[in-house]
Design a protein around this motif. Structure first.
Motif, PDB file in Angstrom:
ATOM      1  N   GLN A 278      72.029  81.418 -15.849  1.00 41.60           N
ATOM      2  CA  GLN A 278      70.379  79.905 -15.461  1.00 41.60           C
ATOM      3  C   GLN A 278      69.663  80.992 -14.348  1.00 41.60           C
ATOM      4  O   GLN A 278      69.419  79.879 -14.360  1.00 41.60           O
ATOM      5  CB  GLN A 278      71.766  78.565 -15.365  1.00 41.60           C
ATOM      6  N   GLY A 279      70.775  81.344 -13.604  1.00 42.84           N
ATOM      7  CA  GLY A 279      70.084  82.195 -12.344  1.00 42.84           C
ATOM      8  C   GLY A 279      68.864  82.720 -12.597  1.00 42.84           C
ATOM      9  O   GLY A 279      68.026  82.622 -11.495  1.00 42.84           O
ATOM     10  N   TYR A 280      69.392  83.685 -13.707  1.00 46.42           N
ATOM     11  CA  TYR A 280      67.684  84.806 -14.369  1.00 46.42           C
ATOM     12  C   TYR A 280      67.028  83.869 -14.406  1.00 46.42           C
ATOM     13  O   TYR A 280      65.576  83.893 -14.259  1.00 46.42           O
ATOM     14  CB  TYR A 280      68.159  85.394 -15.191  1.00 46.42           C
ATOM     15  N   ALA A 281      67.338  82.580 -15.695  1.00 43.52           N
ATOM     16  CA  ALA A 281      66.008  81.981 -16.168  1.00 43.52           C
ATOM     17  C   ALA A 281      65.378  80.903 -15.389  1.00 43.52           C
ATOM     18  O   ALA A 281      64.499  81.408 -15.039  1.00 43.52           O
ATOM     19  CB  ALA A 281      66.870  81.500 -17.127  1.00 43.52           C
ATOM     20  N   GLU A 282      66.016  80.190 -14.032  1.00 43.54           N
ATOM     21  CA  GLU A 282      65.218  80.089 -13.060  1.00 43.54           C
ATOM     22  C   GLU A 282      64.395  80.827 -12.199  1.00 43.54           C
ATOM     23  O   GLU A 282      63.102  80.728 -11.508  1.00 43.54           O
ATOM     24  CB  GLU A 282      66.515  79.781 -11.967  1.00 43.54           C
ATOM     25  N   MET A 286      60.573  80.551 -12.225  1.00 45.61           N
ATOM     26  CA  MET A 286      60.097  79.894 -10.572  1.00 45.61           C
ATOM     27  C   MET A 286      59.247  81.287 -10.638  1.00 45.61           C
ATOM     28  O   MET A 286      57.788  81.737  -9.651  1.00 45.61           O
ATOM     29  CB  MET A 286      60.803  80.482  -9.463  1.00 45.61           C
ATOM     30  N   GLY A 287      58.703  82.229 -11.368  1.00 46.79           N
ATOM     31  CA  GLY A 287      57.872  83.662 -11.308  1.00 46.79           C
ATOM     32  C   GLY A 287      58.296  84.727 -10.135  1.00 46.79           C
ATOM     33  O   GLY A 287      57.052  85.431  -9.560  1.00 46.79           O
ATOM     34  N   ALA A 293      60.630  95.702 -14.484  1.00 47.81           N
ATOM     35  CA  ALA A 293      61.696  96.510 -14.489  1.00 47.81           C
ATOM     36  C   ALA A 293      62.527  95.594 -14.205  1.00 47.81           C
ATOM     37  O   ALA A 293      63.905  95.163 -14.374  1.00 47.81           O
ATOM     38  CB  ALA A 293      61.941  97.423 -13.652  1.00 47.81           C
ATOM     39  N   ASP A 294      62.556  94.792 -13.388  1.00 45.64           N
ATOM     40  CA  ASP A 294      62.940  93.255 -13.362  1.00 45.64           C
ATOM     41  C   ASP A 294      63.153  92.292 -14.429  1.00 45.64           C
ATOM     42  O   ASP A 294      64.280  92.213 -14.682  1.00 45.64           O
ATOM     43  CB  ASP A 294      62.605  92.361 -11.502  1.00 45.64           C
ATOM     44  N   VAL A 295      61.892  91.948 -14.942  1.00 50.25           N
ATOM     45  CA  VAL A 295      62.667  90.997 -15.853  1.00 50.25           C
ATOM     46  C   VAL A 295      63.485  92.045 -16.906  1.00 50.25           C
ATOM     47  O   VAL A 295      64.141  90.800 -17.827  1.00 50.25           O
ATOM     48  CB  VAL A 295      61.195  90.846 -16.627  1.00 50.25           C
ATOM     49  N   SER A 296      63.041  93.186 -17.458  1.00 53.04           N
ATOM     50  CA  SER A 296      63.846  93.581 -18.118  1.00 53.04           C
ATOM     51  C   SER A 296      65.498  93.666 -17.434  1.00 53.04           C
ATOM     52  O   SER A 296      66.380  93.935 -18.145  1.00 53.04           O
ATOM     53  CB  SER A 296      63.709  95.275 -18.239  1.00 53.04           C
TER      54      SER A 296
END
Length: 489
Positions: A278-282, A286-287, A293-296
């Motif tokens: 949930q934390g990574y999805a939020e 939120m952009g 690299a952060d998204v990966s």
């Protein structure tokens, strides 16, 4: 209301007492009837004997001289009771002479006229009853009569004896028997009531015990009685039932506690990976993740947590199936082949860890060697898989994990040996509890859910075996499994 419903409302003590009293009443009535019948037969037989003996004597006498001879004591007759009547009639039935006992009341005698010779001969000397109506009395006078033809003259001799006294005696005896029988019934009923009450007293103890159990006192037990008695057998059976009930409630309490703990631990275990996902999805929504690299990295973490949750759910389903399992799907299987397959899978999943398989003495197993046993192959494969994964998780990279398989005295022995830090003695029994970890932080890092060893324990228990943990020489933990097996025919 039906009779059956009314009968069901009557207590067992009342039913048994009533039945016993009724049975005694029937026996007393039968005994009284039989005794009265025997007494009546006896009295009538005595009367008939007197009549027959008297007739045998008087049928040879001359009616004209009989009275004179009797007064002079020249005729010997049986001792006739008072009230007898002796009569002589001619062949046509006309009265020629009638002798009445001096004690006969009001000179009441039967009418013998009309008893002609043909009728007398037809009686064949058999006594018969005659009733004399008396207007001044409440009831008539009954006579027992015998008629015999005279041997020397044309005519007959008739002797009549009153039987009212006999019947009065029978009536008094019947009345006395009835009163005595009533007293016996009352005493018997009271005695039976007391006896049945004493015999049923243990049932009241059963009732009290049942009420105590109903109130939650499952430790209550009935007093032991001799087993050769009905109450002793009943108490023993009920105590066994109460033992089962107490055990069932204790197990139910343990199950409820385990379920509560299970749900609590499961929710806790699932909360952490869900919070990460949930934390990574939020953050992504939120952009906050600008760089690729952060998204990966976030996607990799989400995938890892998803795999972790998938493994946790799979283990939970496995434990649920084991809890509901009633029978094993046993078959003759090669345990060494199962062990080799599990080692190969573990080696592929843990490239940095070395695995080896050997016999109980530590020697290498030759290729093609088999060890067959009647087991559930799929579940035993799960045992190897979980134990090897657990050992690989805590073994140093430069020290191998060993699997030893063999048999001893019809017992299948399996040992999985790691050479890591080992397990402290106070935790060796607890590691088989669900979601239990000796070091929670380390287990989180290594990905353990705390369910693998619980699954192993459940499978071993289903095979009627046992699993123990000992210290490995030089450091580490050795999991040893013993399963009773049947040799193949």
């Amino acid at each position: 209301m039906r009779f059956g419903n009314l009968l069901d409302r009557v207590s067992l003590r009342s039913k048994l007492t009533t039945l016993a009293v009724m049975l005694i009443a029937l026996l007393l009535a039968g005994s009284s009837v039989s005794t009265v019948a025997l007494l009546r037969t006896y009295l009538q037989s005595n009367t008939d004997t007197l009549l027959t003996a008297s007739a045998s004597t008087l049928k040879n006498e001359d009616p004209a001289t009989l009275e004179f001879r009797m007064q002079r004591g020249m005729v010997t007759l049986p001792s006739l009771p008072s009230g007898y009547y002796i009569a002589f009639v001619d062949s046509s039935g006309n009265l020629a002479l009638g002798l009445v006992a001096s004690g006969s009341e009001s000179r009441v005698v039967p009418n013998v006229t009309g008893l002609d010779l043909d009728f007398v001969r037809s009686t064949n000397g058999t006594p018969f009853d005659v009733e004399v109506e008396v207007e001044t009395r409440d009831r008539d006078v009954d006579y027992r009569v015998i008629a015999e033809p005279l041997t020397r003259y044309q005519g007959s001799v008739i002797i009549a004896l009153p039987v009212n006294e006999n019947r009065r005696l029978i009536a008094e005896y019947s009345a006395i028997g009835g009163r005595v029988g009533l007293v016996i019934l009352v005493l018997a009923g009271f005695s039976i009531w007391l006896t049945i009450s004493s015999a049923l007293r243990p049932l009241r103890e059963v009732e009290r015990t049942a009420k105590d159990v109903e109130r939650g006192n499952f430790q209550k037990r009935l007093v032991e009685k001799p087993e050769n008695t009905e109450i002793g057998k009943l108490n023993k059976s009920l105590n066994s039932m109460l033992d089962g009930i107490e055990t069932a409630f204790i197990d139910r309490g343990k199950t409820l506690n385990q379920m509560r703990r299970f749900l609590s631990d499961a929710s806790h275990e699932l909360r952490t990976p869900l919070a990460s996902v949930q934390g990574y999805a939020e953050l992504y929504r939120m952009g906050a993740m600008k760089k690729k690299a952060d998204v990966s990295e976030a996607m990799e973490r989400i995938e890892a947590e998803a795999k972790r949750m998938s493994g946790l759910v799979e283990n939970l389903l496995t434990l649920t199936r084991l809890d509901e399992l009633n029978t094993l799907e046993k078959s003759e299987s090669d345990v060494l082949a199962i062990a080799r397959s599990a080692v190969q899978d573990a080696q592929a999943a843990n490239i940095e860890t070395d695995f080896e398989i050997c016999d109980l003495a530590g020697a290498d197993l030759p290729e093609g060697k088999k060890l067959t046993a009647e087991i559930d192959a799929n579940q035993i494969k799960q045992v190897f898989t979980n134990l090897l994964a657990n050992a690989a998780r805590f073994s140093p990279e430069n020290k191998p994990v060993s699997v030893s398989v063999g048999e001893s005295e019809s017992t299948l022995l399996i040992r999985v040996i790691d050479r890591g830090e080992g397990i402290p003695d106070q935790f060796k029994e607890k590691v088989f509890d669900r979601f239990y970890r000796v070091d929670n932080s380390r287990n989180n890092q290594t990905g353990g859910s705390g369910l693998g060893l619980a699954i192993v324990k459940s499978i071993v228990d289903a095979h009627n075996g046992k699993i123990t943990i000992t210290d490995t020489e030089g450091g580490g933990a050795t999991f040893e499994i013993e399963i009773p097996i049947s040799q193949p025919s």
